[in-house]
Design a protein around this motif. Sequence first.
Motif, PDB file in Angstrom:
ATOM      1  N   HIS A 128       0.853  -1.189   0.000  1.00  0.00           N
ATOM      2  CA  HIS A 128       0.000   0.000   0.000  1.00  0.00           C
ATOM      3  C   HIS A 128       0.885   1.234   0.000  1.00  0.00           C
ATOM      4  CE1 HIS A 128      -2.593   3.169   1.764  1.00  0.00           C
ATOM      5  NE2 HIS A 128      -3.553   2.532   1.134  1.00  0.00           N
ATOM      6  N   ILE A 129       0.564   2.153  -0.886  1.00  0.00           N
ATOM      7  CA  ILE A 129       1.286   3.435  -0.958  1.00  0.00           C
ATOM      8  C   ILE A 129       0.339   4.543  -0.494  1.00  0.00           C
ATOM      9  CG2 ILE A 129       2.173   5.189  -2.557  1.00  0.00           C
ATOM     10  CD1 ILE A 129       4.208   3.153  -2.430  1.00  0.00           C
ATOM     11  N   SER A 130       0.795   5.363   0.430  1.00  0.00           N
ATOM     12  CA  SER A 130       0.039   6.549   0.813  1.00  0.00           C
ATOM     13  C   SER A 130       0.764   7.774   0.284  1.00  0.00           C
ATOM     14  CB  SER A 130      -0.052   6.680   2.334  1.00  0.00           C
ATOM     15  OG  SER A 130      -0.582   5.519   2.913  1.00  0.00           O
ATOM     16  N   VAL A 131      -0.004   8.791  -0.019  1.00  0.00           N
ATOM     17  CA  VAL A 131       0.573  10.076  -0.414  1.00  0.00           C
ATOM     18  C   VAL A 131      -0.046  11.137   0.478  1.00  0.00           C
ATOM     19  CG1 VAL A 131       0.929  11.715  -2.290  1.00  0.00           C
ATOM     20  CG2 VAL A 131       0.760   9.271  -2.797  1.00  0.00           C
ATOM     21  N   ALA A 132       0.808  11.946   1.103  1.00  0.00           N
ATOM     22  CA  ALA A 132       0.315  12.978   2.016  1.00  0.00           C
ATOM     23  C   ALA A 132       0.641  14.363   1.485  1.00  0.00           C
ATOM     24  CB  ALA A 132       0.951  12.796   3.402  1.00  0.00           C
ATOM     25  N   LEU A 142       5.320  10.602  -0.230  1.00  0.00           N
ATOM     26  CA  LEU A 142       4.802   9.238  -0.277  1.00  0.00           C
ATOM     27  C   LEU A 142       5.301   8.471   0.927  1.00  0.00           C
ATOM     28  CD1 LEU A 142       4.977  10.147  -3.384  1.00  0.00           C
ATOM     29  CD2 LEU A 142       5.024   7.684  -3.842  1.00  0.00           C
ATOM     30  N   PHE A 143       4.537   7.502   1.376  1.00  0.00           N
ATOM     31  CA  PHE A 143       5.083   6.598   2.387  1.00  0.00           C
ATOM     32  C   PHE A 143       4.408   5.244   2.312  1.00  0.00           C
ATOM     33  CE2 PHE A 143       1.643   6.976   5.556  1.00  0.00           C
ATOM     34  CZ  PHE A 143       1.049   8.176   5.170  1.00  0.00           C
ATOM     35  N   GLU A 174      11.858  13.275 -11.051  1.00  0.00           N
ATOM     36  CA  GLU A 174      12.746  12.478 -11.893  1.00  0.00           C
ATOM     37  C   GLU A 174      13.737  11.657 -11.086  1.00  0.00           C
ATOM     38  OE1 GLU A 174      14.523  14.946 -14.886  1.00  0.00           O
ATOM     39  OE2 GLU A 174      12.531  15.526 -15.643  1.00  0.00           O
ATOM     40  N   GLN A 175      14.195  12.237  -9.968  1.00  0.00           N
ATOM     41  CA  GLN A 175      15.178  11.545  -9.134  1.00  0.00           C
ATOM     42  C   GLN A 175      14.604  11.456  -7.708  1.00  0.00           C
ATOM     43  OE1 GLN A 175      18.796  13.610  -7.921  1.00  0.00           O
ATOM     44  NE2 GLN A 175      20.026  11.861  -8.612  1.00  0.00           N
ATOM     45  N   PRO A 176      13.772  10.454  -7.438  1.00  0.00           N
ATOM     46  CA  PRO A 176      13.098  10.386  -6.136  1.00  0.00           C
ATOM     47  C   PRO A 176      14.093  10.241  -4.989  1.00  0.00           C
ATOM     48  CG  PRO A 176      12.096   8.860  -7.721  1.00  0.00           C
ATOM     49  CD  PRO A 176      13.361   9.351  -8.340  1.00  0.00           C
ATOM     50  N   LYS A 177      13.807  10.949  -3.895  1.00  0.00           N
ATOM     51  CA  LYS A 177      14.641  10.876  -2.697  1.00  0.00           C
ATOM     52  C   LYS A 177      13.916  10.008  -1.667  1.00  0.00           C
ATOM     53  CE  LYS A 177      16.413  15.537  -3.389  1.00  0.00           C
ATOM     54  NZ  LYS A 177      15.305  16.021  -4.249  1.00  0.00           N
ATOM     55  N   VAL A 178      14.533   8.893  -1.330  1.00  0.00           N
ATOM     56  CA  VAL A 178      13.877   7.889  -0.484  1.00  0.00           C
ATOM     57  C   VAL A 178      14.558   7.824   0.881  1.00  0.00           C
ATOM     58  CG1 VAL A 178      13.267   5.451  -0.274  1.00  0.00           C
ATOM     59  CG2 VAL A 178      13.278   6.549  -2.542  1.00  0.00           C
ATOM     60  N   ALA A 179      13.788   8.035   1.949  1.00  0.00           N
ATOM     61  CA  ALA A 179      14.324   7.952   3.314  1.00  0.00           C
ATOM     62  C   ALA A 179      13.870   6.646   3.964  1.00  0.00           C
ATOM     63  CB  ALA A 179      13.842   9.141   4.139  1.00  0.00           C
ATOM     64  N   LEU A 180      14.828   5.892   4.475  1.00  0.00           N
ATOM     65  CA  LEU A 180      14.521   4.655   5.198  1.00  0.00           C
ATOM     66  C   LEU A 180      14.367   5.027   6.670  1.00  0.00           C
ATOM     67  CD1 LEU A 180      17.266   2.519   3.427  1.00  0.00           C
ATOM     68  CD2 LEU A 180      14.819   2.598   2.865  1.00  0.00           C
ATOM     69  N   ILE A 181      13.168   4.849   7.207  1.00  0.00           N
ATOM     70  CA  ILE A 181      12.842   5.415   8.518  1.00  0.00           C
ATOM     71  C   ILE A 181      13.150   4.452   9.660  1.00  0.00           C
ATOM     72  CG2 ILE A 181      10.960   6.299   9.971  1.00  0.00           C
ATOM     73  CD1 ILE A 181      11.766   8.183   7.685  1.00  0.00           C
ATOM     74  N   HIS A 182      13.773   5.018  10.689  1.00  0.00           N
ATOM     75  CA  HIS A 182      13.893   4.325  11.958  1.00  0.00           C
ATOM     76  C   HIS A 182      14.068   5.359  13.059  1.00  0.00           C
ATOM     77  CE1 HIS A 182      13.994   0.948  14.423  1.00  0.00           C
ATOM     78  NE2 HIS A 182      15.184   1.211  14.924  1.00  0.00           N
ATOM     79  N   MET A 244       9.849  10.187  -0.470  1.00  0.00           N
ATOM     80  CA  MET A 244       9.218   8.949  -0.027  1.00  0.00           C
ATOM     81  C   MET A 244       9.859   8.495   1.278  1.00  0.00           C
ATOM     82  SD  MET A 244       9.160   5.145  -1.736  1.00  0.00           S
ATOM     83  CE  MET A 244       8.137   3.884  -0.939  1.00  0.00           C
ATOM     84  N   MET A 245       9.028   8.034   2.199  1.00  0.00           N
ATOM     85  CA  MET A 245       9.537   7.428   3.429  1.00  0.00           C
ATOM     86  C   MET A 245       9.145   5.958   3.458  1.00  0.00           C
ATOM     87  SD  MET A 245       9.034  10.296   6.408  1.00  0.00           S
ATOM     88  CE  MET A 245       7.274  10.512   6.177  1.00  0.00           C
ATOM     89  N   VAL A 246      10.131   5.107   3.700  1.00  0.00           N
ATOM     90  CA  VAL A 246       9.875   3.682   3.865  1.00  0.00           C
ATOM     91  C   VAL A 246       9.847   3.402   5.363  1.00  0.00           C
ATOM     92  CG1 VAL A 246      10.757   1.360   3.440  1.00  0.00           C
ATOM     93  CG2 VAL A 246      11.017   3.146   1.691  1.00  0.00           C
TER      94      VAL A 246
END
Lengths: 300, 300
Positions: A128-132, A142-143, A174-182, A244-246
Amino acid sequence: MTPIKDFNDLINHLRLLPQRKRVALVCPDDSHTDYVITRVIAEGLADLLLVAGGKCSSVAVELAKDYPDRVALVVEPNADSAARRAVAAVRAGNADVLMKGTINTDNLLRAVLDKECGLLEKGCVLSHISVAQIPGYGRLILFSDAAVIPRPTEEQFEAIVGYGTDVCRRIGIEQPKVALIHCTEKVNEKFPHTLYYDSLKRKAAAGLWGDILMGGPMDVKTACDAESGELKGIVTPVTGCADMMVFPNIESGNVFYKAVSLFARAEMAGMLCGTVAPVVVASRADTGDSKLYSLALACL
Amino acid sequence: MTPIKDFNDLINHLRLLPQRKRVALVCPDDSHTDYVITRVIAEGLADLLLVAGGKCSSVAVELAKDYPDRVALVVEPNADSAARRAVAAVRAGNADVLMKGTINTDNLLRAVLDKECGLLEKGCVLSHISVAQIPGYGRLILFSDAAVIPRPTEEQFEAIVGYGTDVCRRIGIEQPKVALIHCTEKVNEKFPHTLYYDSLKRKAAAGLWGDILMGGPMDVKTACDAESGELKGIVTPVTGCADMMVFPNIESGNVFYKAVSLFARAEMAGMLCGTVAPVVVASRADTGDSKLYSLALACL
């Protein structure tokens, strides 16, 4: 394409696309659904296949009468058969998106996940993808996964990043920035998913998801606020500007969803990914607008 | 006592208490700490034992000179010995609260958790309580555990509820309302902590924590927003008015902390519980006010 910054942009973008998608909507029989289908038709956002389960709102009936070339209405005996019929329409290529109306999510998912006649192909990861749209953040974020996968395995994390970066590109990033959350910045055996994070970063660097930037583990504040990152001495290309946050597990993703929608007046959209077509399963507590944005997202 | 509704109330309440607490502060050597100790003395919130580790801010030196009956300053060779000295003062009953200044949390915790000379007695559960003042919520809300226990066991959940309801009562809430947080309302073997939740509710009903109300599993929105609860058909005495939220794991608690402080402009306070005296370990990214509120909370 200029990136889509908020949900108004999204609606406008969809309105201008040369080809309208067709949405199969299961059980149009409540006021939120009436709101969504009315706006969708009035603003030319999509065409509709309304699949009623026994009963159906008068708005749905009128729309089908007034716009025969854009709205089809079929009536099935009950919600479950309506769900099966809508899923079959998607499988047959007669609809591009499946959307929940007045049917329980469990009942809709039973049809979606049916091994023989459903929408999830063998070996595919459902997520499931959410967009806030959060006031003050200045961009959509996105998360995932706030709704489906309790504790992603490495393979599932990999799929999640794929779905998210794909949606990022469809909204023009074009170049998504993805943060891996903890909660900390440390990779630590006490938190097995942080070990996956290391592996994901290697795969990102190797180009598995095309041109993306990935950082983490980092907390939500570091991902979304440059100043917090600087205070902590964490400076990465993702810090303060994540697209995007994972999230490490469903609980943390869900808490983010609920906390920012309640306390930060965020608007939300969301959809299931991994199926042969996007599935919109907005919850009862979502606003009519949120359901419209979800539909728009799924139609991109 | 009228319940304390926000941090201004808290500060005012503390100012009026007949007996001031004494705070042992480790390494006063940064601008946030200067801000905190200056306000604490100017407003009569507490007395101070400042334990410097080698160096020390000029503000700390001046305060000790100007208020010799309320501020003691001792200098140790380094941060670690300062931490040990402050912990010893708490153990000896010469201070009621321990607070972190310009020292790494890890170094402070080493002294706090020392088996021989620390502050955590054998068999006690160390946990962290946060208190949030969120614009629009109309009351303070406690939550736990956002910082210490990765995945609480049933025994740890039990301690967490004890610490939280204790703090609730100290801020004037006679019958604390405790929400057990999860992403769904279902008790489910896929989510082991939801089984603990059932057991916690039985213990609450049996009066383990005195007069409290407990509900859940429920999501954050249901816990804090009556309308969301009604939409979902969840009506409990806790729905929409939780005084405390118990999070299932550290990731979800931490996400709540970061999301509401960043996006909802929430003010935060927090402290460690389970030790023989409260320990304030505010993080570098916290504001000076947040540190002051944490100190005030620990002095209640």
